[in-house]
Design a protein around this motif. Structure first.
Motif, PDB file in Angstrom:
ATOM      1  N   GLN A  30      -6.833  70.914  36.591  1.00 46.55           N
ATOM      2  CA  GLN A  30      -6.110  72.076  35.378  1.00 46.55           C
ATOM      3  C   GLN A  30      -4.690  71.445  35.124  1.00 46.55           C
ATOM      4  OE1 GLN A  30      -7.816  74.446  33.088  1.00 46.55           O
ATOM      5  NE2 GLN A  30      -9.746  73.849  34.183  1.00 46.55           N
ATOM      6  N   PRO A  31      -4.558  72.021  33.539  1.00 45.76           N
ATOM      7  CA  PRO A  31      -2.700  71.244  33.355  1.00 45.76           C
ATOM      8  C   PRO A  31      -1.759  71.847  34.156  1.00 45.76           C
ATOM      9  CG  PRO A  31      -4.460  70.891  31.636  1.00 45.76           C
ATOM     10  CD  PRO A  31      -5.472  71.297  32.815  1.00 45.76           C
ATOM     11  N   ARG A  32      -1.280  71.382  34.849  1.00 55.67           N
ATOM     12  CA  ARG A  32       0.037  71.884  35.389  1.00 55.67           C
ATOM     13  C   ARG A  32       0.867  72.142  36.142  1.00 55.67           C
ATOM     14  NH1 ARG A  32      -4.497  70.562  38.726  1.00 55.67           N
ATOM     15  NH2 ARG A  32      -4.100  68.975  40.741  1.00 55.67           N
ATOM     16  N   ALA A  55      17.227  65.893  39.927  1.00 58.18           N
ATOM     17  CA  ALA A  55      15.493  65.093  39.633  1.00 58.18           C
ATOM     18  C   ALA A  55      14.402  67.016  41.043  1.00 58.18           C
ATOM     19  CB  ALA A  55      15.386  63.817  39.817  1.00 58.18           C
ATOM     20  N   ASP A  56      15.335  67.403  41.809  1.00 58.47           N
ATOM     21  CA  ASP A  56      14.831  67.917  42.852  1.00 58.47           C
ATOM     22  C   ASP A  56      14.777  69.606  41.566  1.00 58.47           C
ATOM     23  OD1 ASP A  56      14.775  66.038  44.202  1.00 58.47           O
ATOM     24  OD2 ASP A  56      16.435  66.565  45.070  1.00 58.47           O
ATOM     25  N   SER A  57      15.572  69.919  40.562  1.00 58.27           N
ATOM     26  CA  SER A  57      15.965  70.843  40.055  1.00 58.27           C
ATOM     27  C   SER A  57      14.826  71.146  38.796  1.00 58.27           C
ATOM     28  CB  SER A  57      16.778  71.193  39.753  1.00 58.27           C
ATOM     29  OG  SER A  57      17.583  70.289  38.694  1.00 58.27           O
ATOM     30  N   GLY A  58      14.014  69.484  39.026  1.00 56.75           N
ATOM     31  CA  GLY A  58      12.524  68.977  37.845  1.00 56.75           C
ATOM     32  C   GLY A  58      11.467  70.069  37.723  1.00 56.75           C
ATOM     33  N   VAL A  59      10.842  70.075  37.130  1.00 62.28           N
ATOM     34  CA  VAL A  59       9.589  69.888  37.410  1.00 62.28           C
ATOM     35  C   VAL A  59       8.120  68.770  36.939  1.00 62.28           C
ATOM     36  CG1 VAL A  59       9.649  72.516  37.261  1.00 62.28           C
ATOM     37  CG2 VAL A  59       9.014  70.494  35.323  1.00 62.28           C
ATOM     38  N   ALA A  60       7.349  68.574  37.637  1.00 61.37           N
ATOM     39  CA  ALA A  60       6.545  68.053  37.651  1.00 61.37           C
ATOM     40  C   ALA A  60       5.205  68.005  36.609  1.00 61.37           C
ATOM     41  CB  ALA A  60       5.666  67.298  39.143  1.00 61.37           C
ATOM     42  N   VAL A  61       4.911  67.463  35.263  1.00 61.75           N
ATOM     43  CA  VAL A  61       4.018  67.667  34.200  1.00 61.75           C
ATOM     44  C   VAL A  61       2.765  66.842  34.691  1.00 61.75           C
ATOM     45  CG1 VAL A  61       3.390  68.349  32.268  1.00 61.75           C
ATOM     46  CG2 VAL A  61       5.556  68.774  32.979  1.00 61.75           C
ATOM     47  N   ALA A  62       1.993  68.080  35.788  1.00 56.68           N
ATOM     48  CA  ALA A  62       0.426  67.226  35.654  1.00 56.68           C
ATOM     49  C   ALA A  62      -0.088  67.409  34.851  1.00 56.68           C
ATOM     50  CB  ALA A  62       0.386  67.871  36.825  1.00 56.68           C
ATOM     51  N   LEU A  63      -0.742  66.808  33.935  1.00 57.64           N
ATOM     52  CA  LEU A  63      -2.327  66.683  33.028  1.00 57.64           C
ATOM     53  C   LEU A  63      -2.957  65.624  33.555  1.00 57.64           C
ATOM     54  CD1 LEU A  63       0.120  65.989  29.733  1.00 57.64           C
ATOM     55  CD2 LEU A  63      -0.431  68.218  30.707  1.00 57.64           C
ATOM     56  N   ARG A  94       4.968  70.160  26.265  1.00 57.27           N
ATOM     57  CA  ARG A  94       5.507  71.610  26.209  1.00 57.27           C
ATOM     58  C   ARG A  94       4.997  73.245  25.976  1.00 57.27           C
ATOM     59  NH1 ARG A  94       4.780  72.379  19.864  1.00 57.27           N
ATOM     60  NH2 ARG A  94       3.250  73.836  21.371  1.00 57.27           N
ATOM     61  N   ASP A  95       3.827  72.903  26.120  1.00 59.14           N
ATOM     62  CA  ASP A  95       2.991  74.849  26.233  1.00 59.14           C
ATOM     63  C   ASP A  95       3.861  75.250  28.027  1.00 59.14           C
ATOM     64  OD1 ASP A  95       2.608  75.264  23.577  1.00 59.14           O
ATOM     65  OD2 ASP A  95       0.939  74.859  24.236  1.00 59.14           O
ATOM     66  N   LEU A  96       3.332  74.250  28.875  1.00 63.19           N
ATOM     67  CA  LEU A  96       3.641  74.394  30.429  1.00 63.19           C
ATOM     68  C   LEU A  96       5.375  74.274  31.207  1.00 63.19           C
ATOM     69  CD1 LEU A  96       1.035  71.956  31.783  1.00 63.19           C
ATOM     70  CD2 LEU A  96       1.305  74.098  32.241  1.00 63.19           C
ATOM     71  N   LEU A  97       5.804  73.621  30.179  1.00 71.48           N
ATOM     72  CA  LEU A  97       8.062  73.758  29.913  1.00 71.48           C
ATOM     73  C   LEU A  97       7.930  75.009  29.421  1.00 71.48           C
ATOM     74  CD1 LEU A  97       8.511  70.220  29.443  1.00 71.48           C
ATOM     75  CD2 LEU A  97       8.761  71.145  31.859  1.00 71.48           C
ATOM     76  N   ALA A  98       7.820  75.263  28.308  1.00 69.54           N
ATOM     77  CA  ALA A  98       7.917  76.491  28.050  1.00 69.54           C
ATOM     78  C   ALA A  98       8.044  77.916  29.280  1.00 69.54           C
ATOM     79  CB  ALA A  98       7.143  76.896  26.639  1.00 69.54           C
ATOM     80  N   ASP A 106      14.773  75.232  23.520  1.00 64.36           N
ATOM     81  CA  ASP A 106      14.654  73.852  22.651  1.00 64.36           C
ATOM     82  C   ASP A 106      13.473  73.032  22.098  1.00 64.36           C
ATOM     83  OD1 ASP A 106      14.502  73.189  19.603  1.00 64.36           O
ATOM     84  OD2 ASP A 106      15.965  71.957  20.286  1.00 64.36           O
ATOM     85  N   LEU A 107      12.169  73.262  23.040  1.00 65.03           N
ATOM     86  CA  LEU A 107      11.268  72.089  23.412  1.00 65.03           C
ATOM     87  C   LEU A 107      10.577  71.920  21.865  1.00 65.03           C
ATOM     88  CD1 LEU A 107       9.954  74.523  26.355  1.00 65.03           C
ATOM     89  CD2 LEU A 107      10.051  71.912  26.237  1.00 65.03           C
ATOM     90  N   ARG A 108      10.335  70.912  21.824  1.00 62.17           N
ATOM     91  CA  ARG A 108       9.955  70.376  21.130  1.00 62.17           C
ATOM     92  C   ARG A 108       8.614  69.056  20.804  1.00 62.17           C
ATOM     93  NH1 ARG A 108      14.732  69.579  21.865  1.00 62.17           N
ATOM     94  NH2 ARG A 108      15.931  67.575  21.217  1.00 62.17           N
ATOM     95  N   VAL A 109       7.740  68.634  20.203  1.00 62.41           N
ATOM     96  CA  VAL A 109       7.182  67.558  19.947  1.00 62.41           C
ATOM     97  C   VAL A 109       7.239  66.355  19.139  1.00 62.41           C
ATOM     98  CG1 VAL A 109       4.600  67.033  20.369  1.00 62.41           C
ATOM     99  CG2 VAL A 109       4.898  68.658  21.797  1.00 62.41           C
ATOM    100  N   ARG A 110       7.362  65.235  18.940  1.00 61.98           N
ATOM    101  CA  ARG A 110       7.747  64.672  18.435  1.00 61.98           C
ATOM    102  C   ARG A 110       6.220  63.666  17.840  1.00 61.98           C
ATOM    103  NH1 ARG A 110      11.255  59.580  16.736  1.00 61.98           N
ATOM    104  NH2 ARG A 110      10.921  60.083  13.998  1.00 61.98           N
ATOM    105  N   TRP A 111       6.123  64.249  16.190  1.00 64.51           N
ATOM    106  CA  TRP A 111       4.356  64.148  16.690  1.00 64.51           C
ATOM    107  C   TRP A 111       4.962  61.868  15.995  1.00 64.51           C
ATOM    108  CZ3 TRP A 111       2.585  61.292  11.876  1.00 64.51           C
ATOM    109  CH2 TRP A 111       1.212  61.537  11.812  1.00 64.51           C
ATOM    110  N   SER A 112       3.969  61.191  17.073  1.00 59.33           N
ATOM    111  CA  SER A 112       3.762  59.760  16.289  1.00 59.33           C
ATOM    112  C   SER A 112       2.734  59.783  15.255  1.00 59.33           C
ATOM    113  CB  SER A 112       3.781  58.506  17.415  1.00 59.33           C
ATOM    114  OG  SER A 112       3.660  58.094  16.618  1.00 59.33           O
TER     115      SER A 112
END
Length: 165
Positions: A30-32, A55-63, A94-98, A106-112
């Motif tokens: 499960q993404p988390r 870096a310690d105040s960040g989060v790891a995004v596991a996909l 993006r949804d997890l970070l929201a 101002d989360l955003r995805v730049r589609w390539s």
């Protein structure tokens, strides 16, 4: 490669991946969000940020297949990004970070449109436009230390830090 274990609501959880950005094989992944130290690029950021503790105040995004560090804005860091191979992964990240209450405005995805280019999830102030920037300005925008910027400009992969750091 190091295995990762972390505590989740009072119980130990052993994720089905290792910290080498390898492909996970477990069907029920499960993404988390995980603690920042679980990210395969955690040490990279600790070595290069002006404030390594950020870096310690960040989060790891596991996909499925990758666990990347998302470092929040703050201090000298005005923006951030993480790149994902698929648009689906970028949207999930993006949804997890929201859901994180602070640090990822101002989360955003730049589609390539290019098949061989990743899709970045960005947050904070936009990076300087490519025709108005140089590498040092961009790295300052992302909160890198002067040593890390100088090492990059010299073509080194790792900055030199004093013993006090």
């Amino acid at each position: 490669m190091r295995s990762l274990a972390y505590a989740e609501k009072g119980r130990q959880v052993l994720p089905n991946f290792t910290c080498a950005c390898s492909t996970a094989s477990h069907e029920r992944f499960q993404p988390r969000l995980l603690p920042p130290q679980a990210a395969c690029d955690y040490d990279y950021f600790r070595e290069r940020l002006d404030d390594p503790l950020q870096a310690d105040s960040g989060v790891a995004v596991a996909l499925f297949g990758r666990t990347l560090l998302a470092v929040p804005v703050g201090g000298k860091r005005r923006g951030g990004y993480a790149s994902y191979e698929s648009l689906t992964d970028a949207l999930q990240a993006r949804d997890l970070l929201a859901a994180v209450p602070v640090g990822f405005p101002d989360l955003r995805v730049r589609w390539s449109p290019d098949a061989d280019t990743c899709h970045p999830v960005r947050w904070g102030d936009p990076a300087p436009r490519y025709w108005e920037r140089d590498d040092a300005i961009v790295r300052r925008h992302y909160g890198y230390s002067d040593d890390a910027i100088a090492a990059f400009l010299r073509g080194c992969s790792r900055p030199r830090r004093s013993a006090a750091d």
